[in-house]
Enzyme design. Structure first.
Site, mmCIF file in Angstrom:
data_model
loop_
_atom_site.group_PDB
_atom_site.id
_atom_site.type_symbol
_atom_site.label_atom_id
_atom_site.label_comp_id
_atom_site.label_asym_id
_atom_site.label_seq_id
_atom_site.Cartn_x
_atom_site.Cartn_y
_atom_site.Cartn_z
ATOM 1 N N TYR A 137 0.818 -1.213 0.000
ATOM 2 C CA TYR A 137 0.000 0.000 0.000
ATOM 3 C C TYR A 137 0.857 1.271 0.000
ATOM 4 C CZ TYR A 137 -4.291 2.699 0.848
ATOM 5 O OH TYR A 137 -5.336 3.574 0.737
ATOM 6 N N GLU A 144 2.346 6.554 -6.901
ATOM 7 C CA GLU A 144 1.319 7.419 -7.494
ATOM 8 C C GLU A 144 1.694 8.886 -7.319
ATOM 9 O OE1 GLU A 144 -2.607 6.452 -5.969
ATOM 10 O OE2 GLU A 144 -2.068 4.333 -5.910
#
Length: 214
Positions: A137, A144
């Site tokens: 995660y 990103e």
């Protein structure tokens, strides 16, 4: 029931799709063409995941529809609007890291959902579901953010997706500012989601961990 059958088929389809994405990603590592190898599968199954917001909104699954939509929109913004439209960053290590983190997470998450629906989920898969996100995660989110940061000069130079004034609606929009604000709020939102998942992990696996250490 019809609902269980539908959700089982949906999660199985996603599991297979992300499995194919992961395999093509790995095959692309040798030729340094990861994005070109797996992006079509990532786009297809990330796009399909919009259904998860609909599932939550309709009460088919016990999830927060707003949260589901927020997570889908964050990923989709980077994948479709940024990475898919700016070839200069497609070969970035951040692109490979993001796609790898997503694929590894999803090839565990979707089978876990599918098998849990029919009470056939093995213990090791539950452990993976509530453990693998700990590294994947943050890797995915940081990748990103890095891709968004790398994209900013191109977004500005090409004035991507912006709406200039004047126009018939008398409303302007700067996609550059949108991404800059997004970068600013990314980590606080991510930490709320991550800490929630850590608490869920403690509930699911805490008892097993204590019994093993006793």
């Amino acid at each position: 029931t019809l609902k269980t059958s539908y959700l089982f088929l949906y999660n199985t389809l996603q599991a297979v799709g992300w499995g194919v994405c992961l395999c093509t990603l790995l095959s692309g590592l040798s030729s340094n063409s990861v994005y070109q190898s797996c992006s079509q599968f990532a786009r297809a199954f990330q796009g399909l995941a919009i259904l998860e917001s609909l599932h939550a909104a309709l009460g088919i699954v016990p999830s927060n529809p707003g949260l589901a939509l927020l997570q889908w929109a964050g990923r989709s913004n980077v994948l479709f609007l940024v990475l898919g439209k700016i070839p200069e960053i497609q070969s970035s290590p951040a692109s490979t890291a993001m796609l790898a983190a997503w694929a590894v997470s999803e090839v565990v998450r979707y089978p876990w959902y599918a098998l849990s629906l029919v009470d056939k989920c093995p213990a090791f898969l539950t452990w993976l579901r509530y453990t693998l996100f700990i590294p994947t995660y943050p890797v995915g989110v940081l990748a990103e953010m890095l891709l968004l940061y790398q994209a900013l000069p191109f977004i500005e130079a090409r004035d991507m997706y912006s709406i200039s004034m004047p126009n018939p609606f008398n409303m302007g929009f700067s996609y550059l500012r949108f991404c800059q604000v997004g970068l600013f709020v990314y980590l606080p939102i991510w930490w709320q989601l991550y800490s929630t998942m850590l608490r869920q992990r403690k509930k699911k696996l805490g008892g097993d961990a204590k019994s093993k250490s006793a």
